[in-house]
Design an enzyme around this catalytic site. Structure first.
Site, PDB file in Angstrom:
ATOM      1  N   SER A 168       1.057  -1.393  -0.184  1.00  0.00           N
ATOM      2  CA  SER A 168      -0.169   0.395  -0.262  1.00  0.00           C
ATOM      3  C   SER A 168       0.969   1.469  -0.180  1.00  0.00           C
ATOM      4  O   SER A 168       0.347   2.726  -0.187  1.00  0.00           O
ATOM      5  CB  SER A 168      -1.020   0.223   1.375  1.00  0.00           C
ATOM      6  OG  SER A 168      -0.294  -0.295   2.404  1.00  0.00           O
ATOM      7  N   ASP A 227      -3.497   7.926   8.330  1.00  0.00           N
ATOM      8  CA  ASP A 227      -4.493   7.451   8.659  1.00  0.00           C
ATOM      9  C   ASP A 227      -4.249   5.965  10.337  1.00  0.00           C
ATOM     10  O   ASP A 227      -4.624   5.462  10.503  1.00  0.00           O
ATOM     11  CB  ASP A 227      -5.374   5.952   7.779  1.00  0.00           C
ATOM     12  CG  ASP A 227      -4.492   5.474   7.468  1.00  0.00           C
ATOM     13  OD1 ASP A 227      -2.925   5.214   6.920  1.00  0.00           O
ATOM     14  OD2 ASP A 227      -4.589   4.930   5.530  1.00  0.00           O
ATOM     15  N   HIS A 261      -0.684   4.801   7.000  1.00  0.00           N
ATOM     16  CA  HIS A 261       0.082   5.326   5.848  1.00  0.00           C
ATOM     17  C   HIS A 261       0.265   6.383   6.466  1.00  0.00           C
ATOM     18  O   HIS A 261      -0.214   7.436   6.799  1.00  0.00           O
ATOM     19  CB  HIS A 261      -0.818   5.258   4.748  1.00  0.00           C
ATOM     20  CG  HIS A 261      -1.825   3.687   4.530  1.00  0.00           C
ATOM     21  ND1 HIS A 261      -2.755   3.097   4.949  1.00  0.00           N
ATOM     22  CD2 HIS A 261      -0.859   2.847   3.787  1.00  0.00           C
ATOM     23  CE1 HIS A 261      -2.645   1.258   4.850  1.00  0.00           C
ATOM     24  NE2 HIS A 261      -1.479   1.371   4.190  1.00  0.00           N
TER      25      HIS A 261
END
Length: 371
Positions: free
Chosen positions: A47, A336, A339
């Protein structure tokens, strides 16, 4: 907004040059190189560099407020805006990388992004872990030139794969997942198996003609608000900046073994350039010295639930009902809890491009001139 558009026309509206108390972070444009040919990049990872592969593969987009800062709508990225890979593409003056799994108007003339959120090196053959990403690349490697000969556009020709840049940023999920069910010593013992998968990936790409590799180590896992909120807060486990030492020590062990691997591969492979980038030091420096860069609350998520000190709730994560989000323009490092914000990613990218954290100290201009 299509992420295939070249960013140069709009990036000046989003300058990342900041005068702070002690630091001056340059704009990415100050590192722009002038390629004589269209630069081609193939990215593998999780991610941290997923530009929409998860959304394309599973049909599940990351909803608002993701994407609010730059794209002004969700863009398939787990951030409020651009990722490090986006800024690195900007430095090459090329379009943002399209996910390999994008089936709706894809443009792969500048490469493809195989990174998928949640990916790791192990277990093998689990979509979309590193081995699967490499298998997808092998299919792309075989099919793209063949289709291009038949008249298909927006693909990569056979001769372009050797000069392409292969970027690899993976390992965080291996470590994070291992700590969920293993002791610290067991995690350390498992690290060589992660490194072996990265070695296998690089060798496979090399055997198909790849010669230019850009390898990121993993960041300070113990500084993520998610990890801090879920682990018991024993003072002896925390370093001077409030990060979890056991998790960071594991990341450092992983990184040292990855560094050694890169050294070994440089001696074993012919006509190959492998740049090892110390992402850990880049990220930790920003967290440890956040006020000097103009950032606030370095261990707290901008988007989450629960408020200080971490604003992370595993049952009410960013985008879910009940979340709160910091004001746009706030200088948070964590987006978040796992990230990073665009503002932080911009700092990371500028430090990557400075070459001060790279071994050998080569920047994208070197690869640009080879493309």
């Amino acid at each position: 907004m299509s992420t295939s558009l070249k960013p140069s026309a709009i990036m000046h509206q989003h300058s990342i040059r900041k005068h702070t108390g002690f630091q001056l972070v340059p704009t990415i444009s100050s590192f722009h190189c002038q390629c004589t040919k269209n630069p081609i990049v193939f990215n593998f990872g999780d991610s941290n560099s997923d530009t929409g592969g998860y959304a394309d593969g599973l049909g599940l987009n990351f909803g608002p407020p993701n994407g609010r800062t730059y794209f002004r709508q969700p863009s398939g990225r787990l951030s409020d805006g651009r990722l490090m890979i986006d800024f690195l593409c900007e430095s090459l003056n090329t379009s943002y990388l399209m996910p390999y799994l994008n089936s709706l108007g894809p443009n792969f003339t500048n490469g493809a992004n195989f990174a998928i959120s949640g990916s790791a090196t192990l277990p093998k053959y689990v979509p979309f872990n590193l081995g699967v990403q490499v298998s997808q690349f092998l299919r792309f490697r075989a099919r793209s030139p063949a289709l291009k000969i038949k008249g298909y556009t927006d693909l990569v020709g056979d001769g372009d794969f050797q000069n392409a840049l292969y970027t690899i940023d993976i390992g965080q999920n291996d470590l994070a997942g291992s700590f969920n069910y293993l002791t610290h010593s067991q995690v350390i013992d498992k690290i060589p198996s992660f490194i072996a998968e990265i070695k296998s990936a690089i060798w496979t790409i090399y055997q198909t003609g790849g010669r230019n590799f850009w390898v990121h180590n993993t960041g300070p896992l113990g500084c993520l608000p998610q990890k801090l909120s879920l682990h018991s807060q024993n003072a002896s486990d925390l370093d001077e900046h409030g990060c979890l030492k056991p998790l960071n020590d594991a990341a450092k062990t992983f990184n040292e073994q990855l560094r050694v691997l890169c050294e070994q591969l440089r001696t074993q492979m012919v006509n190959v350039t492998i740049v090892y980038v110390d992402i850990y030091s880049i990220k930790y420096d920003l967290i440890a010295n956040a006020p000097n860069y103009g950032f606030q609350s370095p261990l707290m998520a901008c988007c989450g639930n629960g408020g200080p000190p971490f604003n992370y709730n595993a049952t009410i994560t960013c985008g879910n009902t009940g979340h709160n989000v910091c004001n746009e323009g706030s200088q948070f490092i964590s987006w978040d809890g796992v990230h990073y914000t665009e503002a932080a990613n911009a700092v990371f990218a500028s430090k990557i491009l400075s070459t001060n954290y790279s071994t050998p100290q080569l920047n994208f201009n070197f690869f640009c001139n080879k493309m």
